[in-house]
Design a protein around this motif. Structure first.
Motif, PDB file in Angstrom:
ATOM      1  N   GLU A  46     -72.726  28.942 -64.196  1.00 34.54           N
ATOM      2  CA  GLU A  46     -72.679  30.116 -63.320  1.00 34.54           C
ATOM      3  C   GLU A  46     -71.687  31.116 -63.883  1.00 34.54           C
ATOM      4  OE1 GLU A  46     -71.471  31.529 -58.815  1.00 34.54           O
ATOM      5  OE2 GLU A  46     -70.907  29.527 -59.481  1.00 34.54           O
ATOM      6  N   ILE A  47     -72.005  32.383 -63.712  1.00 35.95           N
ATOM      7  CA  ILE A  47     -71.086  33.469 -64.054  1.00 35.95           C
ATOM      8  C   ILE A  47     -70.797  34.210 -62.765  1.00 35.95           C
ATOM      9  CG2 ILE A  47     -70.754  35.603 -65.350  1.00 35.95           C
ATOM     10  CD1 ILE A  47     -72.688  34.422 -67.446  1.00 35.95           C
ATOM     11  N   ASP A  48     -69.518  34.392 -62.457  1.00 34.44           N
ATOM     12  CA  ASP A  48     -69.132  35.029 -61.197  1.00 34.44           C
ATOM     13  C   ASP A  48     -69.571  36.491 -61.143  1.00 34.44           C
ATOM     14  OD1 ASP A  48     -67.912  32.689 -60.217  1.00 34.44           O
ATOM     15  OD2 ASP A  48     -66.067  33.155 -61.292  1.00 34.44           O
ATOM     16  N   ILE A  49     -69.240  37.246 -62.187  1.00 32.31           N
ATOM     17  CA  ILE A  49     -69.553  38.681 -62.211  1.00 32.31           C
ATOM     18  C   ILE A  49     -70.041  39.056 -63.606  1.00 32.31           C
ATOM     19  CG2 ILE A  49     -68.628  41.030 -61.969  1.00 32.31           C
ATOM     20  CD1 ILE A  49     -66.395  39.766 -60.189  1.00 32.31           C
ATOM     21  N   ILE A  50     -71.098  39.853 -63.642  1.00 23.77           N
ATOM     22  CA  ILE A  50     -71.552  40.464 -64.892  1.00 23.77           C
ATOM     23  C   ILE A  50     -71.437  41.965 -64.680  1.00 23.77           C
ATOM     24  CG2 ILE A  50     -73.448  40.751 -66.529  1.00 23.77           C
ATOM     25  CD1 ILE A  50     -74.487  37.984 -65.538  1.00 23.77           C
ATOM     26  N   ALA A  51     -70.593  42.601 -65.492  1.00 19.79           N
ATOM     27  CA  ALA A  51     -70.312  44.029 -65.334  1.00 19.79           C
ATOM     28  C   ALA A  51     -70.586  44.750 -66.647  1.00 19.79           C
ATOM     29  CB  ALA A  51     -68.860  44.232 -64.903  1.00 19.79           C
ATOM     30  N   GLU A  52     -70.967  46.011 -66.538  1.00 24.61           N
ATOM     31  CA  GLU A  52     -71.298  46.798 -67.728  1.00 24.61           C
ATOM     32  C   GLU A  52     -70.596  48.143 -67.688  1.00 24.61           C
ATOM     33  OE1 GLU A  52     -75.539  47.266 -67.631  1.00 24.61           O
ATOM     34  OE2 GLU A  52     -75.925  45.156 -68.035  1.00 24.61           O
ATOM     35  N   ASN A  53     -70.221  48.608 -68.876  1.00 27.84           N
ATOM     36  CA  ASN A  53     -69.851  50.008 -69.042  1.00 27.84           C
ATOM     37  C   ASN A  53     -70.656  50.529 -70.221  1.00 27.84           C
ATOM     38  OD1 ASN A  53     -68.480  49.219 -71.397  1.00 27.84           O
ATOM     39  ND2 ASN A  53     -66.447  49.477 -70.517  1.00 27.84           N
TER      40      ASN A  53
END
Length: 125
Positions: free
Chosen positions: A36-43
């Motif tokens: 599991e990955i808690d958060i996937i964020a992009e810029n």
């Protein structure tokens, strides 16, 4: 607060932190069998796979210490799955956030950018 409530508050706080630093949240609690990955964020440059560890002020093990070799391997495996299913040209990065919470209040967020990489793991992005 229960442990799951503390965890959710920690993740919510890190999402707000990331949005405040110019990221968009692509996914939360992305799961595959065994990871599991808690958060996937992009810029505009990176896709950050973020492990969040919420802790009480008197915890014996820091959130950073809790992201051990086994946990890193599971996150990397899950991130590879995500990238296969959601292709993009962004550079992948693995970050860790430690959130200190006391009586329902966030006391601090410590965030390590590029906390680890895939060296020593058998995954290619």
């Amino acid at each position: 607060m229960t442990n799951s409530e503390i965890g959710k508050l920690g993740e919510d706080s890190v999402c707000a932190y990331l949005v405040g630093h110019g990221y968009t949240i692509a996914a939360r609690n992305y799961r595959i069998k065994g990871g599991e990955i808690d958060i996937i964020a992009e810029n505009s440059e990176y896709i950050a796979f973020v492990e969040v560890k919420a802790r009480k002020p008197d915890s014996m093990v820091s959130g950073f210490e809790a992201v051990n070799k086994r946990k890193r391997g599971l996150v990397i495996k899950t991130a590879a799955d995500y990238c296969c299913k959601h292709p993009n040209l962004l550079q992948p990065r693995f970050d860790v956030a430690q959130v200190i919470i006391d009586r329902g209040r966030v006391l601090s967020i410590d965030y390590i950018i590029n906390a680890y990489d895939t060296t020593g793991y058998n995954f290619i992005f």
